[in-house]
Design a protein around this motif. Structure first.
Motif, PDB file in Angstrom:
ATOM      1  N   PRO A   1       0.771  -1.243   0.000  1.00 36.46           N
ATOM      2  CA  PRO A   1       0.000   0.000   0.000  1.00 36.46           C
ATOM      3  C   PRO A   1       0.801   1.290   0.000  1.00 36.46           C
ATOM      4  CG  PRO A   1       0.091  -0.884   2.218  1.00 36.46           C
ATOM      5  CD  PRO A   1       0.792  -1.875   1.329  1.00 36.46           C
TER       6      PRO A   1
ATOM      7  N   GLY B   1      -1.312  -2.728  -5.274  1.00 39.84           N
ATOM      8  CA  GLY B   1      -1.389  -1.620  -4.336  1.00 39.84           C
ATOM      9  C   GLY B   1      -0.678  -0.382  -4.825  1.00 39.84           C
TER      10      GLY B   1
ATOM     11  N   ASN C   1      -6.354   1.758  -1.633  1.00 46.02           N
ATOM     12  CA  ASN C   1      -5.687   0.477  -1.814  1.00 46.02           C
ATOM     13  C   ASN C   1      -6.691  -0.672  -1.811  1.00 46.02           C
ATOM     14  OD1 ASN C   1      -2.565   0.401  -1.849  1.00 46.02           O
ATOM     15  ND2 ASN C   1      -3.008   1.970  -0.320  1.00 46.02           N
TER      16      ASN C   1
END
Length: 268
Positions: free
Chosen positions: A11, A227, A243
């Motif tokens: 992320p 991500g 994300n």
């Protein structure tokens, strides 16, 4: 031996900030909250980078411990893979020391970073052996077919254990405007066919083509990392709001595949 889940979320990464996307998680609390949201969306693992107070890339055991504790509270059962990425700020001894201090369940480390030259391969071999003894799952990051060929040579020499091998194929580079294509996977699959034992492999990709690249990998029996570290866009070119929306998009694709292609959750 640990088998990685089918979908891992990355992320944050080491480079992007909130100027790239306001929902990019940078603080420990934001990363933990994102971990929970992505777990609910279908991720079985999270690839974690941490930042210093100014938002810069950091390899520090204390900061990682804090994030890992918060993830364990927010998203119990989610596997945490620690990044050792150098990003031009760290040298192999510092990357190794982070892992020795932290002793996480899983790490990723680029072969070309831990062993920049053939003279560094003994140090890398000793580190890999220490990780195996400590029960730390190592995912080898490979940027091209030459990296894979080199790893194959290290397996033949005994420097790397070829059983239970976990690989991440990077389709492209961390450069502005990078757009990955499904064909970028072909050299990796060809190279891996020459390994004595089939590896557990995963793919990450860049730009709008990420979705199709990951779908291609899933159809080929691989696993995927998705991500904001690598891409902010959905397949149609629209900006992903979070994300977890990217995880959900890939989860939807994975769920349409035959059950024989589905991989198990992380286990040891």
């Amino acid at each position: 031996m640990m088998t990685l889940p089918q979908i891992m979320v990355a992320p944050t990464g080491a480079r992007r900030t909130k100027t790239d996307h306001p929902q990019l998680p940078m603080t420990p609390r934001e990363i933990a909250q994102t971990a929970r949201a992505c777990q609910l969306a279908g991720a079985g693992a999270i690839h974690v980078h941490v930042r210093d107070d100014a938002g810069g890339h950091l390899l520090e055991a204390e900061r990682y411990r804090r994030v890992m504790e918060m993830i364990a509270e927010q998203a119990p059962g989610l596997l945490v893979q620690v990044s050792t990425e150098a990003v031009g700020r760290y040298e192999p001894p510092q990357q190794i020391q982070l892992v020795r201090d932290l002793r996480p369940a899983a790490i990723s480390i680029a072969l070309r970073e831990i062993a920049p030259t053939s003279a560094d391969e003994m140090r890398a071999a000793q580190f890999y052996a220490w990780c195996a003894h400590a029960g730390i799952a190592v995912q080898h990051i490979l940027y091209d077919a030459a990296d894979l060929q080199r790893l194959g040579g290290m397996i033949q020499s005994g420097a790397v254990d070829g059983s239970g091998l976990s690989l991440l194929y990077v389709l492209g580079r961390y450069t502005s405007g990078q757009q990955s294509a499904p064909s970028d996977l072909d050299p990796f699959l060809t190279g891996a066919s020459h390994l004595a034992k089939a590896p557990d492999w995963m793919v990450c990709a860049f730009g709008q083509g990420e979705t199709e690249c990951l779908a291609t990998a899933l159809r080929a029996g691989g696993k995927v990392r998705v991500g904001f570290e690598n891409n902010l866009l959905h397949a149609d070119g629209s900006l992903a709001p979070s994300n977890q929306s990217r995880v959900a998009a890939i989860r939807q694709i994975a769920d349409t595949l035959p059950s024989t292609l589905h991989q198990g959750v992380a286990q040891s």
